[in-house]
Write a protein that holds these residues in place. Structure first.
Motif, PDB file in Angstrom:
ATOM      1  N   THR A 181      -0.050   4.533  -0.491  1.00  0.00           N
ATOM      2  CA  THR A 181      -0.576   3.529  -1.622  1.00  0.00           C
ATOM      3  C   THR A 181      -1.710   2.965  -0.867  1.00  0.00           C
ATOM      4  N   VAL A 182      -2.827   2.517  -1.627  1.00  0.00           N
ATOM      5  CA  VAL A 182      -3.894   1.697  -1.259  1.00  0.00           C
ATOM      6  C   VAL A 182      -3.934   0.430  -2.125  1.00  0.00           C
ATOM      7  N   ASP A 183      -3.615  -0.760  -1.534  1.00  0.00           N
ATOM      8  CA  ASP A 183      -3.578  -1.889  -2.189  1.00  0.00           C
ATOM      9  C   ASP A 183      -4.821  -2.847  -2.406  1.00  0.00           C
ATOM     10  N   VAL A 184      -5.212  -3.332  -3.344  1.00  0.00           N
ATOM     11  CA  VAL A 184      -6.382  -4.366  -3.817  1.00  0.00           C
ATOM     12  C   VAL A 184      -5.676  -5.727  -4.279  1.00  0.00           C
ATOM     13  N   ASP A 185      -6.716  -6.677  -4.386  1.00  0.00           N
ATOM     14  CA  ASP A 185      -5.982  -8.034  -4.934  1.00  0.00           C
ATOM     15  C   ASP A 185      -6.423  -8.092  -6.347  1.00  0.00           C
ATOM     16  N   GLU A 186      -6.842  -7.100  -7.067  1.00  0.00           N
ATOM     17  CA  GLU A 186      -7.111  -7.162  -8.620  1.00  0.00           C
ATOM     18  C   GLU A 186      -6.495  -6.043  -9.243  1.00  0.00           C
ATOM     19  N   VAL A 187      -6.344  -6.014 -10.588  1.00  0.00           N
ATOM     20  CA  VAL A 187      -6.144  -5.061 -11.163  1.00  0.00           C
ATOM     21  C   VAL A 187      -7.155  -3.868 -11.035  1.00  0.00           C
ATOM     22  N   VAL A 188      -6.621  -2.517 -10.804  1.00  0.00           N
ATOM     23  CA  VAL A 188      -7.397  -1.462 -10.819  1.00  0.00           C
ATOM     24  C   VAL A 188      -7.817  -0.731 -11.993  1.00  0.00           C
ATOM     25  N   TYR A 189      -9.246  -0.677 -12.582  1.00  0.00           N
ATOM     26  CA  TYR A 189      -9.552  -0.232 -13.805  1.00  0.00           C
ATOM     27  C   TYR A 189     -10.277   1.311 -13.529  1.00  0.00           C
ATOM     28  N   ALA A 190     -10.446   1.814 -12.281  1.00  0.00           N
ATOM     29  CA  ALA A 190     -11.138   3.078 -12.009  1.00  0.00           C
ATOM     30  C   ALA A 190     -10.800   3.196 -10.775  1.00  0.00           C
ATOM     31  N   ALA A 191     -10.659   4.491 -10.326  1.00  0.00           N
ATOM     32  CA  ALA A 191     -10.527   5.155  -8.996  1.00  0.00           C
ATOM     33  C   ALA A 191     -10.954   6.427  -9.026  1.00  0.00           C
ATOM     34  N   ARG A 192     -12.077   6.814  -7.917  1.00  0.00           N
ATOM     35  CA  ARG A 192     -12.598   8.093  -7.991  1.00  0.00           C
ATOM     36  C   ARG A 192     -12.928   8.340  -6.463  1.00  0.00           C
ATOM     37  N   PHE A 193     -12.292   9.458  -5.976  1.00  0.00           N
ATOM     38  CA  PHE A 193     -12.789  10.280  -4.983  1.00  0.00           C
ATOM     39  C   PHE A 193     -14.259  10.736  -5.008  1.00  0.00           C
ATOM     40  N   SER A 194     -14.969  10.777  -4.030  1.00  0.00           N
ATOM     41  CA  SER A 194     -16.159  11.510  -3.968  1.00  0.00           C
ATOM     42  C   SER A 194     -16.028  13.028  -4.013  1.00  0.00           C
ATOM     43  N   PRO A 195     -16.789  13.484  -4.878  1.00  0.00           N
ATOM     44  CA  PRO A 195     -16.565  15.143  -4.883  1.00  0.00           C
ATOM     45  C   PRO A 195     -17.851  15.917  -4.018  1.00  0.00           C
ATOM     46  N   PHE A 196     -18.372  15.017  -3.082  1.00  0.00           N
ATOM     47  CA  PHE A 196     -19.369  16.017  -2.630  1.00  0.00           C
ATOM     48  C   PHE A 196     -19.033  15.717  -1.041  1.00  0.00           C
ATOM     49  N   GLU A 197     -19.396  17.044  -0.418  1.00  0.00           N
ATOM     50  CA  GLU A 197     -19.023  17.150   0.914  1.00  0.00           C
ATOM     51  C   GLU A 197     -19.148  16.145   1.858  1.00  0.00           C
ATOM     52  N   LEU A 198     -20.661  15.591   1.921  1.00  0.00           N
ATOM     53  CA  LEU A 198     -20.856  14.496   2.963  1.00  0.00           C
ATOM     54  C   LEU A 198     -19.974  13.348   2.657  1.00  0.00           C
TER      55      LEU A 198
END
Length: 323
Positions: free
Chosen positions: A11-28
């Protein structure tokens, strides 16, 4: 065959509600995860010490926090993001609760710029960055339009496609960045050329509401969608009607996403509750079913069979292992 090893959950925790999460789809920038909250964007580096897919030894480092000033409803990485050579920069697009599309750039030091590049007349449901040059971003909205916005200082015009119902998902063709796919709430999926600005093909789920759709990275002839309680898979070379469909969420599907590392693997979210399911299409097996408090955001790692799921103030990561 694929299974979920339940010990491979981080898990990765932040201090506010998460509305979007996105891995980068690009190699670099494939190790970067962007998390959008009610007022900011947190960029996290997720790195493994081995080539083998693993969550157990993955390390997490906060790279930068960008003050967005309002709710982030969707995120799209730019291919111009680069942490491996000079100049190092973060570059991504956001959709905000104020219906505006923004371009964010950061040099990871003391320079961060946020530029408004467009605005819809109603809620923005999804955005997607051009995968070739990062020179434009497409967005769909409840205002029944799909728009393609050029980045600032570009000579390209803004393009607008009129839709017959609210636009729920938008994707660029994985290999031909002059083509986009737009999924509408009424169950129709249309394909457009940004060069001719005309539709050239359509698909029909024959079911509504359609809330999400995705284009397969490995086989651009294949498209998946969730509409009503079912997922649908299309082979665009064969028919405008679904090749396969299956009831997956009795209370309605919400999101669907193809794996970026395996061509027969995709994930869905839906109700009742906030269920996350992963399917292996070759056998039509559900290989993960987990319920979270809420689900906002669903994204696959670029190189590894890892999914990120936003829930409350946490992003959950799950590894799908090939055994």
């Amino acid at each position: 065959m694929f299974v979920i090893n339940k010990t491979n959950h981080r898990t990765v925790d932040v201090d506010e509600v998460v509305y979007a999460a996105r891995f980068s789809p690009f190699e670099l920038s494939s190790d970067l995860l962007a998390i959008g909250t009610s007022s900011k964007i947190v960029i996290v580096s997720c790195q493994s010490s081995e080539d083998k897919a693993s969550l157990e030894d993955m390390t997490f480092e906060q790279v930068v926090v960008i003050n967005h000033g309002l709710k982030v409803t969707d995120l799209a990485w730019s291919v111009q993001t680069n942490l491996h050579s000079i100049p190092r920069q973060i570059r991504l697009f956001t959709a905000g609760g104020d219906r505006k599309i923004r371009l964010l750039t950061s040099d990871l030091k003391d320079s961060t710029h946020i530029t408004v590049i467009g605005e819809h007349r109603d809620y923005v449901n999804a955005i997607a960055s051009n995968p070739e040059l990062g020179s434009s971003v497409a967005s769909v909205s409840d205002d029944r339009t799909c728009r393609v916005w050029p980045i600032p200082y570009s000579d390209d015009p803004t393009i607008s496609f009129a839709l017959s119902s609210p636009g729920m998902a938008v994707c660029w063709h994985p290999l031909e960045p002059s083509k986009i796919m737009v999924a509408e709430k009424n169950g129709t999926i249309r394909f457009y050329s940004v060069i001719t600005q005309q539709a050239f093909m359509s698909l029909d789920c024959c079911q509504a509401p359609l809330l999400s759709a995705d284009w397969c990275r490995f086989n651009p002839l294949t498209v998946a969608a969730v509409a009503g309680s079912d997922w649908y898979v299309f082979d665009t070379s064969q028919s405008s009607l679904p090749l396969e469909n299956r009831t997956v969420h009795s209370g309605g599907g919400q999101l669907i996403s193809w794996s970026l590392s395996h061509d027969h693997l995709f994930a869905t979210t839906g109700r009742p509750g906030s269920l996350v399911k992963v399917f292996y299409l070759r056998t039509n097996r559900v290989i993960l079913s987990v319920e979270r408090k809420i689900v906002n955001g669903l994204s696959w790692h670029c190189r590894q069979p890892i999914i990120a799921v936003g829930s409350d103030s946490t992003v959950h990561l799950y590894l799908v292992e090939n055994v």
